[in-house]
Design an enzyme around this catalytic site. Structure first.
Site, PDB file in Angstrom:
ATOM      1  N   GLY A   1     -14.563   7.273   4.406  1.00  0.00           N
ATOM      2  CA  GLY A   1     -13.172   6.852   4.590  1.00  0.00           C
ATOM      3  C   GLY A   1     -12.460   6.711   3.256  1.00  0.00           C
ATOM      4  O   GLY A   1     -12.834   5.875   2.439  1.00  0.00           O
ATOM      5  N   GLY A   2     -11.451   7.545   3.038  1.00  0.00           N
ATOM      6  CA  GLY A   2     -10.691   7.500   1.782  1.00  0.00           C
ATOM      7  C   GLY A   2      -9.402   6.723   1.939  1.00  0.00           C
ATOM      8  O   GLY A   2      -8.338   7.165   1.527  1.00  0.00           O
TER       9      GLY A   2
ATOM     10  N   VAL B   1     -18.705  12.475   8.771  1.00  0.00           N
ATOM     11  CA  VAL B   1     -20.124  12.145   8.854  1.00  0.00           C
ATOM     12  C   VAL B   1     -20.461  12.129  10.342  1.00  0.00           C
ATOM     13  O   VAL B   1     -19.772  11.471  11.119  1.00  0.00           O
ATOM     14  CB  VAL B   1     -20.396  10.762   8.236  1.00  0.00           C
ATOM     15  CG1 VAL B   1     -21.856  10.378   8.400  1.00  0.00           C
ATOM     16  CG2 VAL B   1     -20.001  10.739   6.783  1.00  0.00           C
TER      17      VAL B   1
ATOM     18  N   ARG C   1      -9.724  -0.827  10.659  1.00  0.00           N
ATOM     19  CA  ARG C   1     -10.029  -2.132  11.252  1.00  0.00           C
ATOM     20  C   ARG C   1      -9.471  -2.193  12.662  1.00  0.00           C
ATOM     21  O   ARG C   1      -8.522  -1.500  12.999  1.00  0.00           O
ATOM     22  CB  ARG C   1      -9.439  -3.262  10.392  1.00  0.00           C
ATOM     23  CG  ARG C   1     -10.050  -3.334   9.005  1.00  0.00           C
ATOM     24  CD  ARG C   1      -9.483  -4.515   8.205  1.00  0.00           C
ATOM     25  NE  ARG C   1      -9.838  -5.800   8.778  1.00  0.00           N
ATOM     26  CZ  ARG C   1     -10.941  -6.482   8.485  1.00  0.00           C
ATOM     27  NH1 ARG C   1     -11.812  -5.994   7.617  1.00  0.00           N
ATOM     28  NH2 ARG C   1     -11.183  -7.654   9.032  1.00  0.00           N
TER      29      ARG C   1
ATOM     30  N   ASP D   1      -2.792  -9.305  12.020  1.00  0.00           N
ATOM     31  CA  ASP D   1      -3.453  -8.046  12.396  1.00  0.00           C
ATOM     32  C   ASP D   1      -3.512  -7.858  13.908  1.00  0.00           C
ATOM     33  O   ASP D   1      -3.440  -6.738  14.411  1.00  0.00           O
ATOM     34  CB  ASP D   1      -4.884  -8.001  11.841  1.00  0.00           C
ATOM     35  CG  ASP D   1      -4.920  -7.783  10.339  1.00  0.00           C
ATOM     36  OD1 ASP D   1      -3.835  -7.759   9.720  1.00  0.00           O
ATOM     37  OD2 ASP D   1      -6.028  -7.651   9.774  1.00  0.00           O
TER      38      ASP D   1
ATOM     39  N   HIS E   1      12.976  -4.144 -22.172  1.00  0.00           N
ATOM     40  CA  HIS E   1      12.282  -3.072 -22.908  1.00  0.00           C
ATOM     41  C   HIS E   1      11.272  -3.690 -23.847  1.00  0.00           C
ATOM     42  O   HIS E   1      11.575  -4.705 -24.471  1.00  0.00           O
ATOM     43  CB  HIS E   1      13.302  -2.260 -23.709  1.00  0.00           C
ATOM     44  CG  HIS E   1      12.679  -1.156 -24.504  1.00  0.00           C
ATOM     45  ND1 HIS E   1      12.165  -0.018 -23.917  1.00  0.00           N
ATOM     46  CD2 HIS E   1      12.450  -1.042 -25.842  1.00  0.00           C
ATOM     47  CE1 HIS E   1      11.678   0.775 -24.863  1.00  0.00           C
ATOM     48  NE2 HIS E   1      11.828   0.176 -26.042  1.00  0.00           N
TER      49      HIS E   1
HETATM   50  P1  NAD Z   1      -7.621   2.853   6.377  1.00  0.00           P
HETATM   51  O1  NAD Z   1      -6.970   3.130   7.654  1.00  0.00           O
HETATM   52  O2  NAD Z   1      -6.806   2.522   5.186  1.00  0.00           O
HETATM   53  O3  NAD Z   1      -8.502   4.127   5.944  1.00  0.00           O
HETATM   54  C1  NAD Z   1      -9.502   4.649   6.755  1.00  0.00           C
HETATM   55  C2  NAD Z   1      -9.737   6.078   6.306  1.00  0.00           C
HETATM   56  O4  NAD Z   1     -10.913   6.541   6.947  1.00  0.00           O
HETATM   57  C3  NAD Z   1      -8.624   7.023   6.682  1.00  0.00           C
HETATM   58  O5  NAD Z   1      -8.290   7.771   5.547  1.00  0.00           O
HETATM   59  C4  NAD Z   1      -9.242   7.889   7.777  1.00  0.00           C
HETATM   60  O6  NAD Z   1      -8.727   9.191   7.798  1.00  0.00           O
HETATM   61  C5  NAD Z   1     -10.697   7.865   7.377  1.00  0.00           C
HETATM   62  N1  NAD Z   1     -11.663   8.089   8.454  1.00  0.00           N
HETATM   63  C6  NAD Z   1     -11.640   7.591   9.723  1.00  0.00           C
HETATM   64  N2  NAD Z   1     -12.740   7.986  10.396  1.00  0.00           N
HETATM   65  C7  NAD Z   1     -13.481   8.737   9.542  1.00  0.00           C
HETATM   66  C8  NAD Z   1     -14.724   9.411   9.645  1.00  0.00           C
HETATM   67  N3  NAD Z   1     -15.419   9.390  10.765  1.00  0.00           N
HETATM   68  N4  NAD Z   1     -15.174  10.089   8.571  1.00  0.00           N
HETATM   69  C9  NAD Z   1     -14.451  10.109   7.420  1.00  0.00           C
HETATM   70  N5  NAD Z   1     -13.274   9.495   7.267  1.00  0.00           N
HETATM   71  C10 NAD Z   1     -12.793   8.804   8.304  1.00  0.00           C
HETATM   72  O7  NAD Z   1      -8.706   1.740   6.701  1.00  0.00           O
HETATM   73  P2  NAD Z   1      -9.578   0.807   5.743  1.00  0.00           P
HETATM   74  O8  NAD Z   1      -9.634   1.342   4.364  1.00  0.00           O
HETATM   75  O9  NAD Z   1     -10.847   0.566   6.468  1.00  0.00           O
HETATM   76  O10 NAD Z   1      -8.725  -0.519   5.726  1.00  0.00           O
HETATM   77  C11 NAD Z   1      -8.450  -1.192   6.950  1.00  0.00           C
HETATM   78  C12 NAD Z   1      -7.153  -1.938   6.893  1.00  0.00           C
HETATM   79  O11 NAD Z   1      -7.277  -3.020   6.015  1.00  0.00           O
HETATM   80  C13 NAD Z   1      -6.034  -1.073   6.391  1.00  0.00           C
HETATM   81  O12 NAD Z   1      -5.287  -0.579   7.487  1.00  0.00           O
HETATM   82  C14 NAD Z   1      -5.226  -1.987   5.544  1.00  0.00           C
HETATM   83  O13 NAD Z   1      -4.080  -2.367   6.248  1.00  0.00           O
HETATM   84  C15 NAD Z   1      -6.092  -3.200   5.304  1.00  0.00           C
HETATM   85  N6  NAD Z   1      -6.399  -3.325   3.881  1.00  0.00           N
HETATM   86  C16 NAD Z   1      -5.376  -3.506   2.994  1.00  0.00           C
HETATM   87  C17 NAD Z   1      -5.650  -3.616   1.660  1.00  0.00           C
HETATM   88  C18 NAD Z   1      -4.522  -3.831   0.709  1.00  0.00           C
HETATM   89  O14 NAD Z   1      -3.449  -4.250   1.136  1.00  0.00           O
HETATM   90  N7  NAD Z   1      -4.705  -3.546  -0.567  1.00  0.00           N
HETATM   91  C19 NAD Z   1      -6.940  -3.504   1.189  1.00  0.00           C
HETATM   92  C20 NAD Z   1      -7.951  -3.312   2.096  1.00  0.00           C
HETATM   93  C21 NAD Z   1      -7.658  -3.225   3.438  1.00  0.00           C
END
Ligand code: NAD
Length: 473
Positions: free
Chosen positions: A183-184, A240, A274, A314, A446
């Protein structure tokens, strides 16, 4: 026999949404009970999310900058990582903040009930107390703020200490030699960055064609460039399909744009999104409607279909971001106090705390395209910023989306060092319906990176002080 309490407002869940709501209710002189399993308010964000991850990302930043200093004529020795001490420091940050919230809660007179609450009907919550026994809380109003949990994928999220989710990854069980992040998105890139700086060879597998789906591609490009050198490998359009525990680690089966269908890693981190915690809350006992994605449906006042029950954070829908939940909490509290308010945010900022940080608010270019909406976009490259050059971080971009009719600021996107702090100016601009002229004529200090916002606004007229574009003849 079970103990019984009555209260005006019961808040179920003590994360940033729930505690903000409870504190506001108390400030509005409503008798308030906060139900949460932890000894102090904080929720996932403080105990197992935003705060500990930011403490670790701060350490990553230090390690990376120390390594880069070599280019500027200062050479530090390779860092020695004392994992126990590092964990203890991270834990102390969490304790300090959650302890502080506990004190704030007490001084406001919020009654904290420590346990797991379940709705029995529209006015009653039964709480299985953490230290044994049960209690029943009867409330005129209930605010449900039970949060979310990491998504598990069958066949991948196998029961093994080598398979991490965001919670276990933050515990830093060890620094694996190789780590595959599935997951990226937000979590994958933030925690992947932490492990990479602590010494792991981090690979990322993302099922779509790019990192951070939903974020504007020009901003992601800036981040991806740096991550390509921080990470060992980034695989796109790849999924995966299965994970098996083998003698020397985890064998991962991949499907998609990869020439090696199986690879072995020491550990994997599953960060594929999530899910709202709407199950096992007894919402059905109170007649609360949950949609097919598991979110509780609410109106602009955060009210569910049941008049006296509110849902925030959430659980109440995307974006699943702490600050959105906190704001909803304040709105719900005011609604209960009888104020005529609604959740009407024009811009909810999003920040990915990678290096560089990527942040946006308001309308994105991706959304504008999807809506077929015409916008003017200006982009200020950080290579033209004195401050960015002086801190050796020219890898940045500040973009602003304007309404072509009146040059009103519709959205701001920033990728670069410290973008998460800078985006607040964008939020204010969108919320105040600022025009390009407002940003352009506001003198920015600045030399700071904030000048990139001012100059991006200047670019509406074709050029800015540090960006020259020949006039079209
Ligand atoms: P995310 O939705 O940001 O990213 C999940 C990624 O996993 C997506 O790019 C998706 O395409 C990919 N994915 C899904 N299934 C897959 C698979 N089977 N194989 C490969 N890639 C796959 O979710 P997250 O990173 O788990 O974060 C969850 C939530 O938590 C986010 O929606 C965000 O709102 C919140 N969060 C926010 C912050 C922040 O505000 N800085 C930090 C962490 C989490």
């Amino acid at each position: 026999m079970a103990d019984k309490k009555t209260t005006q407002v019961a808040v179920l869940g003590g994360g940033p949404a729930g505690y903000a709501a409870a504190f506001k209710c108390a400030d509005l002189e409503l008798q308030t009970t906060l139900i949460d399993m932890a000894p102090n308010p904080g929720g996932v964000c403080l105990y197992r999310g935003c705060i500990p991850s930011k403490a670790l990302l701060h350490i990553s930043k230090l390690i990376n900058e120390a390594a880069e200093a070599n280019r500027w004529g200062v050479t530090f020795a390779k860092p020695e990582i004392d994992l126990d001490k590092l964990r203890a420091w991270k834990e102390s940050v969490v304790q300090k903040l959650t302890g502080g919230l506990g004190m704030l809660s007490n001084s406001r007179g919020v009654d904290h009930v420590q346990g797991r609450g379940t709705l029995v009907d529209a006015n009653t919550i039964e709480v299985a107390l953490t230290d044994g026994g049960t209690t029943t809380v009867r409330a005129d109003h209930i605010i449900v703020a039970a949060g979310s949990h990491p998504t598990r994928i069958p066949g991948i999220s196998i029961d093994s200490p080598r398979v991490l989710d965001s919670t276990s990854a933050l515990e830093l069980p060890e620094i694996p030699k190789s780590l595959l992040v599935v997951g990226g998105g937000y979590i994958g890139l933030e925690l992947g960055s932490v492990y990479a700086s602590l010494g792991s060879d981090v690979s990322v597998v993302e099922m779509t064609s790019g990192l951070l789906p939903g974020a504007d591609r020009d901003l992601v490009k800036v981040l991806a460039q740096r991550l390509r050198s921080a990470f060992k490998e980034i695989m796109f359009n790849t999924k995966v399909t299965k994970v098996e525990e083998v003698a020397d680690g985890l064998q991962v089966h991949l499907e998609g744009e990869t020439d090696t269908p199986t690879k072995t890693y020491d550990m994997i981190l599953v960060a594929v999104g999530r899910r709202p915690n709407s199950r096992d809350l007894g919402l059905e006992n109170a007649g609360v409607t949950v949609n097919d994605r598991g979110f509780v449906e609410v109106d602009a006042q955060l009210r569910t279909n049941v008049q006296n029950i509110f849902a925030i954070g959430d659980l109440a829908g995307e974006p699943m971001l702490a600050h959105k939940g906190s704001h909803e909490g304040l709105v719900a509290a005011e609604v209960i106090a009888g104020h005529r308010v609604e959740f009407q945010a024009a811009a909810i900022p999003a920040v990915v705390f990678t290096d560089p940080e990527l942040a946006w608010c308001g309308l994105t270019e991706t959304e504008a395209k999807a809506q077929g909406r015409k916008v003017n976009i200006t982009r200020f490259p950080w290579a033209a910023s004195g401050r960015a050059i002086s801190i050796d971080r020219p890898d940045g971009l500040t973009k602003i989306l304007f309404d072509p009719e009146d040059e009103r600021v519709l959205g701001v996107g920033i990728c670069g060092a410290g973008a998460g702090e800078m985006i607040a100016e964008g939020v204010l601009a969108v919320e105040m319906a600022a025009l390009a002229t407002d940003l352009r004529l506001s003198i920015h200090p600045h030399p700071t990176l904030s000048e990139t916002v001012m100059e991006a606004a200047e670019l509406v007229e074709g050029a800015s002080t540090h960006v020259y574009r020949p006039k079209k003849k």
